[in-house]
Structure formats: C-alpha cells, structure tokens
Design a protein around this motif. Sequence first.
Motif, PDB file in Angstrom:
ATOM      1  N   GLY A   1       0.817  -1.203   0.000  1.00 18.74           N
ATOM      2  CA  GLY A   1       0.000   0.000   0.000  1.00 18.74           C
ATOM      3  C   GLY A   1       0.853   1.256   0.000  1.00 18.74           C
ATOM      4  O   GLY A   1       2.077   1.210  -0.143  1.00 18.74           O
ATOM      5  N   THR A   2       0.175   2.389   0.163  1.00 20.34           N
ATOM      6  CA  THR A   2       0.831   3.701   0.202  1.00 20.34           C
ATOM      7  C   THR A   2       0.556   4.348   1.562  1.00 20.34           C
ATOM      8  O   THR A   2      -0.578   4.730   1.830  1.00 20.34           O
ATOM      9  CB  THR A   2       0.296   4.620  -0.912  1.00 20.34           C
ATOM     10  OG1 THR A   2       0.436   3.971  -2.176  1.00 20.34           O
ATOM     11  CG2 THR A   2       1.019   5.951  -0.932  1.00 20.34           C
ATOM     12  N   PRO A   3       1.535   4.426   2.468  1.00 24.43           N
ATOM     13  CA  PRO A   3       2.930   4.005   2.315  1.00 24.43           C
ATOM     14  C   PRO A   3       3.085   2.510   2.578  1.00 24.43           C
ATOM     15  O   PRO A   3       2.168   1.852   3.064  1.00 24.43           O
ATOM     16  CB  PRO A   3       3.648   4.831   3.380  1.00 24.43           C
ATOM     17  CG  PRO A   3       2.621   4.976   4.470  1.00 24.43           C
ATOM     18  CD  PRO A   3       1.294   5.104   3.759  1.00 24.43           C
ATOM     19  N   GLY A   4       4.256   2.000   2.282  1.00 21.18           N
ATOM     20  CA  GLY A   4       4.539   0.598   2.519  1.00 21.18           C
ATOM     21  C   GLY A   4       5.807   0.203   1.792  1.00 21.18           C
ATOM     22  O   GLY A   4       6.433   1.014   1.107  1.00 21.18           O
ATOM     23  N   ALA A   5       6.184  -1.076   1.940  1.00 22.63           N
ATOM     24  CA  ALA A   5       7.385  -1.592   1.296  1.00 22.63           C
ATOM     25  C   ALA A   5       7.217  -3.095   1.095  1.00 22.63           C
ATOM     26  O   ALA A   5       6.136  -3.645   1.311  1.00 22.63           O
ATOM     27  CB  ALA A   5       8.624  -1.265   2.138  1.00 22.63           C
ATOM     28  N   ARG A   6       8.307  -3.748   0.717  1.00 24.98           N
ATOM     29  CA  ARG A   6       8.225  -5.128   0.244  1.00 24.98           C
ATOM     30  C   ARG A   6       7.817  -6.138   1.313  1.00 24.98           C
ATOM     31  O   ARG A   6       7.386  -7.247   0.979  1.00 24.98           O
ATOM     32  CB  ARG A   6       9.566  -5.545  -0.363  1.00 24.98           C
ATOM     33  CG  ARG A   6      10.732  -5.563   0.622  1.00 24.98           C
ATOM     34  CD  ARG A   6      12.032  -5.899  -0.102  1.00 24.98           C
ATOM     35  NE  ARG A   6      13.187  -5.970   0.782  1.00 24.98           N
ATOM     36  CZ  ARG A   6      13.977  -4.944   1.055  1.00 24.98           C
ATOM     37  NH1 ARG A   6      13.702  -3.760   0.532  1.00 24.98           N
ATOM     38  NH2 ARG A   6      15.016  -5.085   1.859  1.00 24.98           N
TER      39      ARG A   6
ATOM     40  N   PRO B   1       5.949   7.063  -1.501  1.00 31.25           N
ATOM     41  CA  PRO B   1       4.559   7.493  -1.294  1.00 31.25           C
ATOM     42  C   PRO B   1       4.200   8.755  -2.068  1.00 31.25           C
ATOM     43  O   PRO B   1       3.076   8.871  -2.573  1.00 31.25           O
ATOM     44  CB  PRO B   1       4.491   7.731   0.222  1.00 31.25           C
ATOM     45  CG  PRO B   1       5.555   6.865   0.791  1.00 31.25           C
ATOM     46  CD  PRO B   1       6.657   6.890  -0.214  1.00 31.25           C
ATOM     47  N   VAL B   2       5.134   9.692  -2.177  1.00 32.56           N
ATOM     48  CA  VAL B   2       4.850  10.920  -2.930  1.00 32.56           C
ATOM     49  C   VAL B   2       4.708  10.598  -4.408  1.00 32.56           C
ATOM     50  O   VAL B   2       3.818  11.107  -5.094  1.00 32.56           O
ATOM     51  CB  VAL B   2       5.956  11.964  -2.703  1.00 32.56           C
ATOM     52  CG1 VAL B   2       5.630  13.255  -3.450  1.00 32.56           C
ATOM     53  CG2 VAL B   2       6.143  12.244  -1.215  1.00 32.56           C
ATOM     54  N   ALA B   3       5.584   9.731  -4.931  1.00 34.26           N
ATOM     55  CA  ALA B   3       5.483   9.329  -6.336  1.00 34.26           C
ATOM     56  C   ALA B   3       4.154   8.638  -6.610  1.00 34.26           C
ATOM     57  O   ALA B   3       3.520   8.864  -7.652  1.00 34.26           O
ATOM     58  CB  ALA B   3       6.645   8.415  -6.708  1.00 34.26           C
ATOM     59  N   ASP B   4       3.707   7.800  -5.678  1.00 37.40           N
ATOM     60  CA  ASP B   4       2.402   7.153  -5.826  1.00 37.40           C
ATOM     61  C   ASP B   4       1.295   8.183  -5.992  1.00 37.40           C
ATOM     62  O   ASP B   4       0.451   8.084  -6.895  1.00 37.40           O
ATOM     63  CB  ASP B   4       2.095   6.286  -4.595  1.00 37.40           C
ATOM     64  CG  ASP B   4       2.716   4.904  -4.667  1.00 37.40           C
ATOM     65  OD1 ASP B   4       3.277   4.544  -5.716  1.00 37.40           O
ATOM     66  OD2 ASP B   4       2.621   4.171  -3.673  1.00 37.40           O
ATOM     67  N   LEU B   5       1.279   9.164  -5.110  1.00 38.73           N
ATOM     68  CA  LEU B   5       0.212  10.171  -5.157  1.00 38.73           C
ATOM     69  C   LEU B   5       0.241  10.954  -6.461  1.00 38.73           C
ATOM     70  O   LEU B   5      -0.814  11.276  -7.023  1.00 38.73           O
ATOM     71  CB  LEU B   5       0.345  11.116  -3.962  1.00 38.73           C
ATOM     72  CG  LEU B   5       0.082  10.491  -2.589  1.00 38.73           C
ATOM     73  CD1 LEU B   5       0.311  11.523  -1.494  1.00 38.73           C
ATOM     74  CD2 LEU B   5      -1.337   9.930  -2.498  1.00 38.73           C
TER      75      LEU B   5
END
Length: 302
Positions: A42-47, A224-228
Amino acid sequence: MLHREQPRRPTLEGNVAVRDGRRLSFAEYGSHRGPAIVWMHGTPGARRQIPLDARAYAEEQGLRIIGIDRPGIGSSTPYLYPNVLDWTEDLALLLDALGIDSVRVIGLSGGGPYALAAGAGLPDRVEGVGVLGGVAPTRGVDAVGGGVIQLAVRLAPLLSAGRLPLGIALTTAIRTVKPLAGAGLDLYAAVQPIGDKNLLSRPEFKAMFLDDLLNGSRFQTSAPVADLVLFTRDWGFDLADVTVPVRWWHGDADHIVPFRHGQHVVDRLPDATMSVIDGESHLGGLGIAAAVLTELMSLDAS
C-alpha cells in the motif's frame, strides 16, 4: 494450523536490474518453486508489507509470494514513471530475472492500481488480479470523485513540483521518529475506525507493519509521494483493458477509499467480482489473507 507468533523472515531478498540502470528490490516468502504471486504494498509501505497469515499460508500450500519495493522505497532506485502502466515493463524484467513465466498479482490500497496495470499490460503472463481496498482512477473515462484521494488531486501541481524535497523531508521525519515507531503506530491505531483499530492491535500485524516500516525506510522514503503523483494522472490504460479475472475485496466501512469507489471500478472491469468485508475499514483485506490467496489461486485466466 497457521503460526502467527512472530514475523516470518523472507526466504530470499535482493535487487533486480531494470531499465535505465535502475534496480527494484524484492522479498520472497514461501516455496521458491511454487506458483508465483506478486504482492504490491500500500501507500505508504514496502516489500515486507505482507500479512503473516499470507506468509504461513504460502509455506503450507507451496506458494511463492514476492513483495516488491516501488521506486523510492527500500533499495529500489527513486524514479517517477510517466504513468502507472509503465511500471509493468520493470515488472516483466523482474519476473524474467526470477525465472517466473506466469504470475498472479495482489494489490493493497495504493498497490491496487499497479496490480490492475499488470493485468492490462501483461495479459499473457498475469493469470489473475486481486485487489484489497484499491485506489480508483481520478482521471479519464473511469474517473470517480470524492474520497481522501481528492486531496491529492487538488494538490497535484504541488506534489509534482515538490516531489523530491517532499521525499527528503519524509525520509528525515521517519528517521527522526524511528525510536518511537511502536508508540506512533499505537497512536495512529487509536484514532482509526474500529476495524483498523482491532487489526492494528493484534501483535502479529503490529510486528509486520513495524518491520516493514523500519526496513523499507532505512535508506529513503520518496515512493509514497510518487504514488500520489501517479494516482492523480491518467493511469495509461482504461479499466476495459484489464481482461484478466479480477477479484476485489473492500470493507463497507472503508474511511480511506470509499466502498463506492471499489464498486465503481468493479462495475467497469470486464471480468470482476466484488466481495464485501462486512464492518471492516481500510485494512480489512489484510485480515483475510488466506481466503484471498485461496480465491486468487482458483482463478483460471484461460
């Protein structure tokens, strides 16, 4: 019987070279020789944002679950795709490097658009898609209004122009509060709806989130910023282009991505069904991981 006492460590972690000299980092759980499932965080999150129940289920059923850091988190090179669909070219390279011909893809929340993109961009390799409370399009013919994502839409010019400094600021902030990460997660849980509050109070979920946060943000936190930014653009594909089977789970009390957003997307997908998670909020899908994996593995894309 599933064992949930402590986080199960990845059986394999590493980096794969992708386009333009970049790399994507990944974590693998379960059987290295089993049917593959890519789990998009998800956003935020990681592997490592993969429920312990899913990790245990993979071991017991001989599945291979792979979590991937999006660009700008973990060891994945910071990068802004032109649109969500473009990421599937990197996914194809990662699958090639790991010796995977066919795969199923699950996306949680902000991982949902990436999972759908995989279905649209790699229909010959993706056998099915599962989405847990996924973000809906904000642009194009499939757009739907409302929800928290509209704040990002309104701030889109600022997010695009300030993506790099915002990422640096976010990384610095997380490093500063790392010693208080457990208390911070408890504070966040305290102000959430009852469904997410109950899930975040479970020791195994708290351990998973903290492990993922501390490991993923070790070097950077710009993803997370790139996702948004990407969610406020046209995704590069229409929902009608996702011809592989899609199974969608959504809490009917979701306070982050409205339930009607999920239903809107499902109604516009060629082959999709909605499963309502009664009384659950945004993270409800994480609490039914074994059922999600069972359903996804039953799909036949032929």
